[in-house]
Design a protein around this motif. Structure first.
Motif, short mmCIF file in Angstrom:
data_model
loop_
_atom_site.label_atom_id
_atom_site.label_comp_id
_atom_site.label_asym_id
_atom_site.label_seq_id
_atom_site.Cartn_x
_atom_site.Cartn_y
_atom_site.Cartn_z
N VAL A 45 0.84 -1.21 0.00
CA VAL A 45 0.00 0.00 0.00
C VAL A 45 0.87 1.25 0.00
O VAL A 45 0.57 2.24 -0.71
N ASN A 46 1.95 1.24 0.77
CA ASN A 46 2.85 2.40 0.76
C ASN A 46 3.46 2.62 -0.62
O ASN A 46 3.60 3.76 -1.08
N ASP A 47 3.83 1.51 -1.28
CA ASP A 47 4.35 1.63 -2.65
C ASP A 47 3.30 2.18 -3.60
O ASP A 47 3.61 2.99 -4.49
N MET A 48 2.05 1.76 -3.41
CA MET A 48 0.96 2.25 -4.26
C MET A 48 0.77 3.76 -4.08
O MET A 48 0.63 4.50 -5.07
N GLU A 49 0.77 4.21 -2.85
CA GLU A 49 0.57 5.64 -2.58
C GLU A 49 1.73 6.48 -3.12
O GLU A 49 1.51 7.53 -3.75
N ASP A 50 2.95 6.02 -2.88
CA ASP A 50 4.11 6.76 -3.36
C ASP A 50 4.15 6.78 -4.88
O ASP A 50 4.46 7.82 -5.50
N SER A 51 3.83 5.64 -5.50
CA SER A 51 3.84 5.58 -6.96
C SER A 51 2.74 6.42 -7.57
O SER A 51 2.91 7.00 -8.66
N SER A 52 1.58 6.52 -6.90
CA SER A 52 0.48 7.35 -7.42
C SER A 52 0.89 8.82 -7.46
O SER A 52 0.60 9.52 -8.44
N ILE A 53 1.56 9.27 -6.41
CA ILE A 53 2.03 10.67 -6.40
C ILE A 53 3.03 10.90 -7.53
O ILE A 53 2.99 11.92 -8.23
N SER A 54 3.91 9.93 -7.73
CA SER A 54 4.91 10.05 -8.80
C SER A 54 4.25 10.07 -10.17
O SER A 54 4.67 10.81 -11.08
N LEU A 55 3.19 9.28 -10.35
CA LEU A 55 2.48 9.26 -11.64
C LEU A 55 1.83 10.60 -11.93
O LEU A 55 1.91 11.11 -13.07
N ILE A 56 1.20 11.21 -10.94
CA ILE A 56 0.56 12.51 -11.15
C ILE A 56 1.62 13.56 -11.52
O ILE A 56 1.41 14.39 -12.41
N ASP A 57 2.76 13.50 -10.84
CA ASP A 57 3.84 14.43 -11.18
C ASP A 57 4.31 14.22 -12.61
O ASP A 57 4.57 15.19 -13.35
N MET A 58 4.42 12.97 -13.03
CA MET A 58 4.85 12.69 -14.41
C MET A 58 3.83 13.19 -15.43
O MET A 58 4.19 13.75 -16.48
N LEU A 59 2.55 13.05 -15.11
CA LEU A 59 1.51 13.52 -16.03
C LEU A 59 1.51 15.04 -16.11
O LEU A 59 1.30 15.63 -17.19
N VAL A 60 1.72 15.69 -14.98
CA VAL A 60 1.79 17.15 -15.00
C VAL A 60 2.96 17.63 -15.85
O VAL A 60 2.84 18.55 -16.68
N ASP A 61 4.13 16.99 -15.71
CA ASP A 61 5.28 17.35 -16.53
C ASP A 61 5.04 17.05 -18.00
O ASP A 61 5.49 17.79 -18.89
N HIS A 62 4.33 15.97 -18.28
CA HIS A 62 4.04 15.61 -19.67
C HIS A 62 3.08 16.58 -20.34
O HIS A 62 3.14 16.81 -21.56
N LYS A 63 2.16 17.15 -19.55
CA LYS A 63 1.19 18.10 -20.10
C LYS A 63 1.85 19.44 -20.47
O LYS A 63 1.32 20.19 -21.28
N LYS A 64 2.96 19.74 -19.84
CA LYS A 64 3.60 21.02 -20.09
C LYS A 64 4.18 21.10 -21.50
O LYS A 64 4.63 20.14 -22.06
#
Length: 259
Positions: A240-259
């Motif tokens: 679960v900790n890996d899931m939460e940490d990875s979810s935050i990382s995914l959102i950050d990657m999507l934000v960078d990709h949208k730029k």
């Protein structure tokens, strides 16, 4: 007179020799008996030593009776089945999240969202599934992707915790059944005392032994299942900790990709 003394001396020597032979025979027989007894005791001790822990446990289990002992054994078998199934599932669900995040980030940079989704499809585990759901909604907006990640994360958590409640139930029931067997055994012992009218250790020893054995095996079952339960809970928390940490990382990657 000399002849009389000679005859008496010879008779005395004969009696003395006879007694000496008899004493030697008695001592010899006694020594043989002691040696035989020692050998028998050594054989019995060796036979007891050859009995392993499993054999002793089996004998004690049989002495406990088939009533409550059978129910306690059933709790142990079902609990172990659930524990083994969860351990296998959780080990298969474990993923190298660091490697997965790097692969998704590289795929986003080189091939876009579809390439990143292909990476997630080829990877097993709840983290990859959450990544796929977030990437699938990335075309709408980052907020939609975040909601999808949160919602699907709850679904994956439910899958990880599936059947764990049954394991905790068996942990609680096993010692209770043991205590119930103890109480029933003590009631039977006091009933025998009341019927006979006097207190005799040999009269109630069997019932008390059975009563205590049910408690012992109930506690052993609970201890074994508790160890597996703690391991499973620790494994779920790690995923679960890996899931939460990875979810935050995914959102950050999507934000960078949208730029």
């Amino acid at each position: 007179m000399k002849k009389l003394f000679s005859i008496l001396a010879m008779a005395g020597l004969f009696v003395l020799n006879t007694n000496t032979v008899s004493a030697k025979a008695i001592v010899s027989n006694l020594s043989s008996t002691i040696a035989t007894t020692a050998v028998m005791l050594q054989d019995e001790a060796a036979a007891e030593a050859e009995k392993g822990f499993t054999q002793v446990l089996k004998e004690q289990f049989i002495q406990g009776g088939a009533g409550f002992m059978g129910i306690v054994l059933l709790c142990l078998i079902l609990g172990l089945a659930v524990a083994i199934e969860r351990i296998i599932f959780l080990n298969l669900a474990s993923t190298n999240t660091t490697k997965l995040k790097q692969q998704v980030e590289d795929a986003l940079a080189s091939g876009g969202v579809e390439a990143a989704k292909e990476v997630c499809r080829n990877t097993k585990g709840p983290v990859a599934s959450i990544f796929y759901q977030g990437l699938d909604r990335a075309g709408e907006s980052v907020e939609s992707a975040e909601k999808a990640v949160v919602a699907y994360g709850g679904v994956q958590m439910g899958q990880l915790e599936k059947n764990v409640s049954w394991l905790s139930l068996f942990i609680a029931i096993a010692p209770m059944l043991g205590f119930m067997g103890t109480v029933i055994g003590m009631i039977q012992a006091f009933q025998k005392i009341a019927a006979v009218g006097n207190l005799s250790a040999s009269l109630i020893a069997g019932d008390i032994q059975v009563a205590l054995l049910t408690t012992v095996f109930g506690l052993i079952t609970a201890i074994i299942l508790q160890i597996f339960y703690n391991y499973i809970i620790a494994k779920i928390d790690s995923i679960v900790n890996d899931m939460e940490d990875s979810s935050i990382s995914l959102i950050d990657m999507l934000v960078d990709h949208k730029k």
